[in-house]
Design a protein around this motif. Structure first.
Motif, PDB file in Angstrom:
ATOM      1  N   ALA A   1       0.832  -1.216   0.000  1.00 17.18           N
ATOM      2  CA  ALA A   1       0.000   0.000   0.000  1.00 17.18           C
ATOM      3  C   ALA A   1       0.861   1.258   0.000  1.00 17.18           C
ATOM      4  O   ALA A   1       1.949   1.282   0.580  1.00 17.18           O
ATOM      5  N   VAL A   2       0.376   2.293  -0.660  1.00 20.32           N
ATOM      6  CA  VAL A   2       1.057   3.590  -0.679  1.00 20.32           C
ATOM      7  C   VAL A   2       0.036   4.669  -0.328  1.00 20.32           C
ATOM      8  O   VAL A   2      -1.161   4.500  -0.532  1.00 20.32           O
ATOM      9  N   ARG A   3       0.533   5.772   0.236  1.00 17.04           N
ATOM     10  CA  ARG A   3      -0.361   6.906   0.490  1.00 17.04           C
ATOM     11  C   ARG A   3       0.287   8.170  -0.059  1.00 17.04           C
ATOM     12  O   ARG A   3       1.520   8.338  -0.027  1.00 17.04           O
ATOM     13  N   ARG A   4      -0.575   9.039  -0.565  1.00 19.24           N
ATOM     14  CA  ARG A   4      -0.084  10.260  -1.194  1.00 19.24           C
ATOM     15  C   ARG A   4       0.364  11.242  -0.126  1.00 19.24           C
ATOM     16  O   ARG A   4      -0.390  11.541   0.801  1.00 19.24           O
ATOM     17  N   GLN A   5       1.571  11.759  -0.268  1.00 20.35           N
ATOM     18  CA  GLN A   5       2.115  12.704   0.718  1.00 20.35           C
ATOM     19  C   GLN A   5       2.222  14.113   0.141  1.00 20.35           C
ATOM     20  O   GLN A   5       2.143  15.091   0.867  1.00 20.35           O
ATOM     21  N   ALA A   6       2.438  14.198  -1.154  1.00 16.49           N
ATOM     22  CA  ALA A   6       2.543  15.497  -1.828  1.00 16.49           C
ATOM     23  C   ALA A   6       2.201  15.261  -3.299  1.00 16.49           C
ATOM     24  O   ALA A   6       1.926  14.132  -3.713  1.00 16.49           O
TER      25      ALA A   6
ATOM     26  N   TRP B   1       4.671   9.640  -3.155  1.00 14.23           N
ATOM     27  CA  TRP B   1       3.872   8.595  -2.533  1.00 14.23           C
ATOM     28  C   TRP B   1       4.745   7.848  -1.535  1.00 14.23           C
ATOM     29  O   TRP B   1       5.899   7.547  -1.819  1.00 14.23           O
ATOM     30  N   MET B   2       4.187   7.559  -0.375  1.00 17.51           N
ATOM     31  CA  MET B   2       4.943   6.851   0.661  1.00 17.51           C
ATOM     32  C   MET B   2       4.460   5.401   0.762  1.00 17.51           C
ATOM     33  O   MET B   2       3.255   5.138   0.805  1.00 17.51           O
ATOM     34  N   GLY B   3       5.419   4.485   0.807  1.00 18.44           N
ATOM     35  CA  GLY B   3       5.097   3.089   1.046  1.00 18.44           C
ATOM     36  C   GLY B   3       5.975   2.573   2.168  1.00 18.44           C
ATOM     37  O   GLY B   3       6.733   3.324   2.782  1.00 18.44           O
ATOM     38  N   GLU B   4       5.866   1.287   2.428  1.00 14.33           N
ATOM     39  CA  GLU B   4       6.748   0.689   3.431  1.00 14.33           C
ATOM     40  C   GLU B   4       7.101  -0.725   2.994  1.00 14.33           C
ATOM     41  O   GLU B   4       6.228  -1.494   2.577  1.00 14.33           O
TER      42      GLU B   4
ATOM     43  N   VAL C   1      16.064  -1.828   2.073  1.00 15.34           N
ATOM     44  CA  VAL C   1      15.970  -2.373   3.432  1.00 15.34           C
ATOM     45  C   VAL C   1      14.517  -2.244   3.895  1.00 15.34           C
ATOM     46  O   VAL C   1      13.720  -1.528   3.286  1.00 15.34           O
ATOM     47  N   LEU C   2      14.165  -2.930   4.958  1.00 17.24           N
ATOM     48  CA  LEU C   2      12.823  -2.795   5.523  1.00 17.24           C
ATOM     49  C   LEU C   2      12.589  -1.362   5.983  1.00 17.24           C
ATOM     50  O   LEU C   2      13.511  -0.673   6.394  1.00 17.24           O
ATOM     51  N   GLY C   3      11.330  -0.936   5.910  1.00 18.75           N
ATOM     52  CA  GLY C   3      10.991   0.390   6.409  1.00 18.75           C
ATOM     53  C   GLY C   3      10.412   1.275   5.326  1.00 18.75           C
ATOM     54  O   GLY C   3      10.106   0.817   4.219  1.00 18.75           O
ATOM     55  N   PRO C   4      10.275   2.562   5.646  1.00 13.55           N
ATOM     56  CA  PRO C   4       9.614   3.487   4.726  1.00 13.55           C
ATOM     57  C   PRO C   4      10.354   3.616   3.397  1.00 13.55           C
ATOM     58  O   PRO C   4      11.593   3.538   3.352  1.00 13.55           O
TER      59      PRO C   4
END
Lengths: 269, 269
Positions: free
Chosen positions: A15-20, A24-27, A72-75
């Motif tokens: 999943a991703v969410r719009r930040q600007a 788009w931010m995912g993890e 790597v794992l994470g944002p």
């Protein structure tokens, strides 16, 4: 099997969410790693989700990724740059960044696969071999990636149990989300990197076969059910190899093909 | 044959000059067109030259191009963006612009091919068929592109003379610069788009088979002499097809493989 009201692991973990405007931010989640590194197809699927959200066309037609550095794992930041928006196709770049470092450069053409028109033909028929239900989970069961993807191979698995490689450079079998979720077009980007490297069937098990670059061509929305898959190599040249994939859905339709360039690093003698 | 002190047509007509920090200027010349549009491999070679000039590594390892809009004859701007410079590999983007419009988006990994180390293997032997000297120039001799590239096919050419396609979806033969210049790694980017579309051998001649995206994987510097080439398709899906190429030099070594996605536009009935 997951219930229809549940979110699949794949959907939740790509999943991703719009930040600007173009960000788009995912993890990157645990469960998808090969050794310490998130699987390249899984990472590509996160980019594919961001492009699907960002672009006027929703389906990947062809997606190319160059892997510059291990993730790597994470944002993960996904910076989308629109290159050209046409009537039938949108072209865009998605740069995947972690802590400001570009890790994967993705270039894509998105379209509406339902609108594709033209002739259909294959040079050879889909290979016939034992079905999903007749095969056992196979490959290296200790891989974390196997927590998320059920890989079932038909033959050629002796090399995982101390046997000799067949020398053919090919794995055939089936893939499915481990939680029973049905495949979609974005998951094809992940499944395209799910089989073991065919070079295992040539030189034996190799610790490290890093992907240089991967292209997935999506041909159709897959029907529900396991995907039939074939991954093969033809030419290894001084440690550089291609891996070509073919993927059919449960109704026997070709839904994607893939090619990646990988490097084969043998242990020093 | 050209003399050693002459500049080959290919070298002259893919030349670029540095105009600013990240900007290289080239020119698309007549002689290379398929119909009205410069051949996609030729255009890719111009980008390949700019990257060779701009990057610390000089040899293409794998180069991907998305074709957003048809190019035209005349000046072309090549904007090079360095993505990552590593010890063994440099990654970069080259955007080809004409009159401010992005026409082709190229992403590449460059390396030093002489430094590649590792095992070599092929699943199948190089195909054996009549040699360069035994074949006549073939394909559509009226194509402007034939002024620059000598294409010699072995069989499957009946379709160019009113015959039926074989249905195999494959062309085999040879390619060489028409002026006799020897191949180099940059010319492999052009030769990867030099053969007729294999779909001609399936559905017959088609006016328009535009390339969506092309990836060339270079494996070695070619020895002097004509290149042996095989271009084949396996899966056409509602007008979308892949074209896979294999290229060997005159010493029988694999020097490149290629894959492109193309669209097959049949005339309306």
């Amino acid at each position: 099997m997951i219930r229809p009201d549940q979110t699949s692991q794949f959907a939740a973990e790509t999943a991703v969410r719009r930040q600007a405007e173009h960000l788009w931010m995912g993890e990157l989640h645990a469960g998808w790693r090969i050794g310490a590194v998130p699987n390249g197809g899984y990472v590509l699927a996160v980019a594919g989700r961001a492009l699907r959200e960002a672009l006027p066309h929703r389906d990947p037609l062809t997606v190319n990724a160059f892997y510059l550095a291990p993730t790597v794992l994470g944002p993960v930041e996904c910076r989308v740059e629109l290159l050209r928006a046409g009537r039938n196709t949108t072209h865009a770049v998605a740069g995947l960044y972690q802590e400001g470092e570009l890790k994967v450069q993705v270039t894509a053409a998105y379209t509406d696969l339902e609108q594709q028109q033209g002739p259909t033909w294959s040079a050879t028929a889909r290979p016939v071999y034992p079905g999903w239900d007749e095969c056992a989970p196979s490959g290296d069961s200790k891989l974390e990636f196997r927590q998320r993807v059920d890989v079932r191979l038909v033959g050629g698995t002796e090399v995982f149990h101390g046997g000799a490689p067949s020398g053919r450079g090919e794995f055939r079998g089936w893939v499915r989300h481990a939680d029973g979720a049905e495949p979609d077009v974005i998951s094809l980007l992940m499944f395209a990197d799910a089989f073991p490297p065919p070079v295992f069937d040539v030189v034996g098990l190799v610790n490290w076969v890093p992907t240089v670059e991967l292209t997935v061509q999506v041909r159709a929305h897959p029907a529900p059910g396991p995907l039939q898959a074939r991954l093969f190599s033809r030419h290894l040249t001084q440690g550089v190899i291609e891996e070509d994939g073919e993927y059919w859905d449960s109704e026997g339709r070709l839904v994607a093909i893939s090619r990646q360039t990988a490097k084969v690093r043998l242990p020093r003698p």
